[in-house]
Scaffold this active site. Structure first.
Site: not given
Ligand code: NVA
Ligand code: CP
Length: 324
Positions: A120, A147, A150, A239, A279, A307
């Site tokens: 990540r 992502h 997800q 989101d 998500c 997930r």
């Molecule tokens: N779009 C959000 C998703 C978090 C799981 C982010 O990138 O922070």
């Molecule tokens: N939806 C998701 O990826 O959640 P986290 O940021 O908690 O991993």
């Protein structure tokens, strides 16, 4: 007389098939993605009925987090243990990644000691550089651009509740972010209709998603009015207004996105049996009202749980290929 200097024997795996990665949704074909979704149902059913499924005994997953996470960490970690493997958890703060060791060197080292890597991070180019120097499959656990795990979970959740997603209408309300880009790739791959409504200036960048001009049996249409985008939708999803890494824009975004909240008025435009997804983490009262996320059309907890199940299928596929 000097003898010619011999190079050290290669320790690179010989004759091995090229390593597959899952860096974006479009890395897999339609057929492979369908296989993963079918396989997820089998793996989930085994787990729910206490049938042991440990094909990854002795295998190790490295998880690298440069951004915060709850679901991604727990789902990968629990999933790997359930499949008989183990995990190593690294963050920027507690590894040499945070002290400027080149990403290429980190990839070479980490992929010699582990069998799979989940990352990540921020820019997609970072995960691509890691993958280019990795001996083992690399999985995108979220980047600024995509992502994919997800969206796999979201589509699996849709299928569990309503059957095939091909031909259905999915409406994205809010930011043209990593989730929206990935939905766009998924619509092209799996043949559903994606409608996206974002405030001006926050549109999906079609170049990032690199969606072909011909979307096959799927389609993509942008709407300036979020309620119009929701008309007759089978699934409405949103989101956060401010994704990780964009916190400096929080106040500006709060104002720009005020009309892009999914509330019961917006949901009333969708089909009566439309599902709502997010998500998570969510901000009730911002991108979604409490009555929607905590209401009867919301499947957000199934989405979060799934997930783990889709990622188990993904890890199995990347390491062992298709199962009979
Ligand atoms: N779009 C959000 C998703 C978090 C799981 C982010 O990138 O922070
Ligand atoms: N939806 C998701 O990826 O959640 P986290 O940021 O908690 O991993």
């Amino acid at each position: 007389m000097k003898t010619a200097k011999k190079s050290p024997p290669s320790t690179e795996p010989q004759g091995a098939p090229p390593v597959r990665h899952y860096l974006q949704f479009s890395d897999f074909s339609t057929e492979e993605t369908r296989y993963l979704l079918d396989r997820t149902a089998v793996i989930k059913n085994k787990f729910k009925t206490f049938v042991r499924h440990q094909p990854l005994a002795d295998r190790t997953l490295a998880m690298i987090f440069e951004k915060a996470s709850t679901r991604t960490r727990v789902s990968f970690e629990a999933g790997m243990y359930q499949m008989g493997g183990s995990v190593v958890h690294l963050t920027t703060g507690d590894s040499q990644l945070g002290r400027a060791e080149p990403i290429e060197d980190s990839a070479r080292v980490i992929s010699r000691m582990t069998d799979l890597v989940m990352i990540r991070t921020y820019e997609q180019t970072k995960i691509e550089r890691f993958a280019a120097h990795s001996r083992v499959p690399v999985i995108n656990g979220l980047t600024n651009e995509f992502h994919p795990c997800q969206i796999l979970a979201d589509i699996f959740t849709y299928i569990e509740h309503r059957g095939p997603i091909a031909g259905k209408t999915v409406t994205w309300v809010g930011d043209g972010n990593n989730m929206a880009n990935t939905w766009l790739q998924a619509a092209a791959l799996l043949g559903f209709h994606l409608r996206v409504s974002t405030p001006r200036g926050y549109e999906v960048d079609e170049k990032i998603a690199a969606v072909p001009s011909n979307m096959g049996s799927g389609s993509y249409r942008a709407f300036s009015n979020p309620k119009e985008a929701c008309e007759d939708a089978d699934l409405v999803t949103t989101d956060v207004w401010t994704s990780m890494g964009f916190e400096a824009e929080n106040e500006v975004r709060r104002k720009a996105f005020a009309a892009w909240r999914v509330d019961s008025d917006l949901m009333s435009a969708a089909k009566p049996d439309a599902l709502f997804m997010h998500c998570l983490p969510a901000h009730r009262g911002e991108e979604v009202s409490a009555e929607v996320i905590d209401g009867p059309q919301s499947v957000v907890w199934d989405e979060a749980e799934n997930r783990m199940h889709v990622q188990k299928a993904l890890m199995e596929y990347l390491l062992l290929g298709r199962q009979p």
